[in-house]
Scaffold this motif. Structure first.
Motif, PDB file in Angstrom:
ATOM      1  N   ASN A 116      49.265  58.017  10.428  1.00 18.07           N
ATOM      2  CA  ASN A 116      49.956  58.626  11.557  1.00 18.07           C
ATOM      3  C   ASN A 116      50.094  57.530  12.610  1.00 18.07           C
ATOM      4  OD1 ASN A 116      50.788  60.021  13.766  1.00 18.07           O
ATOM      5  ND2 ASN A 116      49.142  61.541  13.724  1.00 18.07           N
TER       6      ASN A 116
ATOM      7  N   ILE B 204      56.668  64.958  17.536  1.00 17.49           N
ATOM      8  CA  ILE B 204      56.695  65.578  16.206  1.00 17.49           C
ATOM      9  C   ILE B 204      55.656  66.703  16.191  1.00 17.49           C
ATOM     10  CG2 ILE B 204      56.444  65.156  13.732  1.00 17.49           C
ATOM     11  CD1 ILE B 204      57.023  62.188  14.302  1.00 17.49           C
TER      12      ILE B 204
ATOM     13  N   SER C 280      54.485  68.827  13.416  1.00 16.82           N
ATOM     14  CA  SER C 280      53.460  68.767  12.371  1.00 16.82           C
ATOM     15  C   SER C 280      53.160  67.302  12.064  1.00 16.82           C
ATOM     16  CB  SER C 280      53.967  69.469  11.125  1.00 16.82           C
ATOM     17  OG  SER C 280      55.243  68.967  10.809  1.00 16.82           O
TER      18      SER C 280
ATOM     19  N   VAL D 211      52.950  63.823  10.476  1.00 14.10           N
ATOM     20  CA  VAL D 211      53.632  63.129   9.373  1.00 14.10           C
ATOM     21  C   VAL D 211      53.039  61.738   9.243  1.00 14.10           C
ATOM     22  CG1 VAL D 211      55.869  64.302   9.520  1.00 14.10           C
ATOM     23  CG2 VAL D 211      55.418  62.291  10.921  1.00 14.10           C
ATOM     24  N   GLU D 212      53.140  61.215   8.014  1.00 17.69           N
ATOM     25  CA  GLU D 212      52.579  59.886   7.776  1.00 17.69           C
ATOM     26  C   GLU D 212      53.657  58.950   7.258  1.00 17.69           C
ATOM     27  OE1 GLU D 212      49.245  60.695   5.178  1.00 17.69           O
ATOM     28  OE2 GLU D 212      47.924  60.535   6.922  1.00 17.69           O
TER      29      GLU D 212
ATOM     30  N   LEU E 208      61.252  62.416  14.867  1.00 19.08           N
ATOM     31  CA  LEU E 208      61.780  62.450  13.503  1.00 19.08           C
ATOM     32  C   LEU E 208      63.259  62.066  13.528  1.00 19.08           C
ATOM     33  CD1 LEU E 208      60.279  65.737  12.022  1.00 19.08           C
ATOM     34  CD2 LEU E 208      59.632  63.374  11.509  1.00 19.08           C
TER      35      LEU E 208
ATOM     36  N   LYS F 193      65.182  64.334   9.121  1.00 17.48           N
ATOM     37  CA  LYS F 193      63.729  64.451   8.948  1.00 17.48           C
ATOM     38  C   LYS F 193      63.204  63.667   7.730  1.00 17.48           C
ATOM     39  CE  LYS F 193      63.457  69.028  11.147  1.00 17.48           C
ATOM     40  NZ  LYS F 193      64.253  68.561  12.247  1.00 17.48           N
ATOM     41  N   THR F 194      63.903  62.576   7.378  1.00 12.51           N
ATOM     42  CA  THR F 194      63.428  61.780   6.247  1.00 12.51           C
ATOM     43  C   THR F 194      62.671  60.554   6.736  1.00 12.51           C
ATOM     44  OG1 THR F 194      65.521  60.629   6.255  1.00 12.51           O
ATOM     45  CG2 THR F 194      65.288  62.430   4.673  1.00 12.51           C
TER      46      THR F 194
ATOM     47  N   VAL G 226      60.602  58.478  10.363  1.00  9.92           N
ATOM     48  CA  VAL G 226      60.079  58.556  11.720  1.00  9.92           C
ATOM     49  C   VAL G 226      60.805  57.498  12.527  1.00  9.92           C
ATOM     50  CG1 VAL G 226      58.055  58.076  13.133  1.00  9.92           C
ATOM     51  CG2 VAL G 226      57.815  59.410  11.054  1.00  9.92           C
TER      52      VAL G 226
ATOM     53  N   ILE H  99      59.426  58.389   5.744  1.00  7.98           N
ATOM     54  CA  ILE H  99      58.227  59.239   5.723  1.00  7.98           C
ATOM     55  C   ILE H  99      57.637  59.278   4.311  1.00  7.98           C
ATOM     56  CG2 ILE H  99      57.479  61.671   5.854  1.00  7.98           C
ATOM     57  CD1 ILE H  99      59.308  62.040   8.173  1.00  7.98           C
TER      58      ILE H  99
ATOM     59  N   VAL I 148      56.298  61.137   1.252  1.00 10.00           N
ATOM     60  CA  VAL I 148      56.424  62.534   0.800  1.00 10.00           C
ATOM     61  C   VAL I 148      55.368  62.867  -0.251  1.00 10.00           C
ATOM     62  CG1 VAL I 148      58.788  63.133   1.387  1.00 10.00           C
ATOM     63  CG2 VAL I 148      58.351  61.705  -0.599  1.00 10.00           C
TER      64      VAL I 148
END
Ligand code: ATP
Ligand code: MG
Length: 392
Positions: free
Chosen positions: A246, A274, A276, A278-279, A314, A318-319, A321, A390, A392
């Motif tokens: 993160n 953001i 939630s 995301v990493e 994002l 949303k693919t 950061v 990001i 997935v």
């Protein structure tokens, strides 16, 4: 170095254009010359045709034969002989599709005549008995093919130039990469020895009761910093290990570090937008280096007064950061925007012009991300945007 390269490019492109144009003009001249000759030839056929028609049985059979041979000798130029009303009588060097009956063949030739008329006036033959015939003709294959020659030439030249360019630029880039990586690794390696010696000194001073322990604390901080720098160099010199993280804490960490070293009149802010967690896959030492470089540039651009905000959000789909580093500095003139990532480009007295080159390399080559200037208005400020994919 860069202006030289631009001049060279302009020169190469101009030479290419000159070669291309010369070849076009020269071919066009050749085509004209050939056309003229073909016209003369058709004209000659017409005269022979008229002569043949005017000859009677009493004329010399050898001459008749010779004239027939002349007409047959045209094996290049498509011709159609037609009567006064444009009805085809015979044709030569015209590919009539197979399987047509006589009427269809006639139709086909009529259409050909229509096409031929568009390019050339037919040649009129006046026979001695008052009869009139016309010879319709078109460019021979030779002429039509020759017209394509410059296009083919230019395409081949273009493909060749493109291939050469790609080969040279990739090999040059590979060479540059090696130099970068080699230098970085060597630097990391050389820093290693004095750092371990410093660490040993610190341990030694810790045992010395008379030594001011607060100094040791400061020394320890500097050594930690040096170790981190070494790690960055060693990371950029070899394939760095990417880990899903993160980004928020590391951005905050980098800005914290900056805040202690810059004027208090620069307001720093980190905005995590953001919902939630995301990493993204990053090498933290390298990513922090990027943030530090961008922030240092921003602070320089603000001359010690202004606001520096980092927004983590994002991307539209949303693919990824996106990290926006926004300052209220002096901005970058429009005509310089494409230059800031070039190695050696700097407007600072003591700048190397390497910060952004490094940043771009780290983001694009090591993290497969993108970095660009989102916006820059002279006198108002600049926003750099980093986009990282990001996990997935
Ligand atoms: N945030 C910014 N606002 C305005 N100009 C900028 C900003 N960031 C970069 N620049 C311009 O781009 C140039 C290149 O930046 P870069 O970080 O590559 O080199 P540098 O800061 O001049 O030197 P160094 O190698 O020490 O980083 C700067 O000299 C400056 O003119
Ligand atoms: Mg810089």
């Amino acid at each position: 170095m860069y202006s030289n390269r631009v001049t060279l490019k302009v020169l190469v492109i101009s030479i290419g254009l000159i070669i291309g144009l010369t070849s076009l003009v020269y071919t066009e001249l050749l085509v004209d010359e050939l056309r003229l000759r073909e016209y003369d030839q058709i004209d000659f056929f017409a005269k022979v045709q008229a002569k043949l028609a005017s000859m009677g049985a009493e004329d010399n059979a050898d001459v008749t034969f010779l004239l027939m041979e002349v007409i047959k000798g045209n094996d290049l130029i498509p011709v159609i002989l037609a009567d006064e009303n444009g009805i085809p009588i015979s044709s030569k060097n015209i590919k009539i599709p197979k399987g047509l009956n006589v009427a269809e063949q006639q139709d086909f030739l009529m259409r050909e005549i229509e096409d031929m008329k568009k390019d050339y006036e037919p040649i009129r033959i006046d026979f001695a008995n008052g009869e009139i015939q016309y010879i319709y003709y078109a460019d021979s294959n030779l002429v039509s093919n020759l017209r394509f020659a410059p296009i083919i030439q230019l395409s081949v030249l273009g493909i060749l130039a493109l291939t050469a360019y790609l080969v040279f630029s990739t090999s040059r880039r590979a060479e540059q990469n090696q130099v970068w990586a080699g230098l970085a690794k060597e630097t990391a390696h050389q820093l290693g020895t004095p750092i371990s010696s410093l660490v040993a000194w610190i341990e030694y001073f810790k045992t010395d009761e008379d030594f001011d322990q607060s100094i040791i604390e400061e020394l320890q901080k500097d050594v930690t910093r040096l170790e981190m720098i070494t790690q960055r160099f060693s990371n950029i010199g070899s394939e760095p290990v990417l880990k899903p993280v993160n980004l928020e804490p590391s951005v905050r960490g980098a800005l914290d570090y900056m805040s202690k070293r810059i004027s208090s009149k620069v307001k720093l802010g980190v905005h995590y937008e953001i919902d939630s967690p995301v990493e993204v896959n990053v090498s933290l030492p390298l990513f922090e280096w990027v943030i530090e470089n961008l922030c240092r540039n921003a602070v320089d651009a603000m001359n010690g007064v202004g606001e520096l905000n980092v927004y983590i959000g994002l991307t539209q789909h949303k693919t990824g950061v996106q990290i926006d580093v926004k300052d209220t500095g002096k901005g970058i003139p429009k005509n310089k925007i494409s230059k800031v990532f070039n190695p050696g480009y700097t407007t600072k007295k003591r700048g190397w012009g390497l910060g952004l080159t490094l940043v771009k390399r780290i983001i694009e080559e090591y993290h497969k991300g993108r970095i660009y200037i989102l916006e820059s208005v002279p006198g108002e400020g600049t926003t750099f945007r980093i986009v990282l994919p990001i996990v997935v």
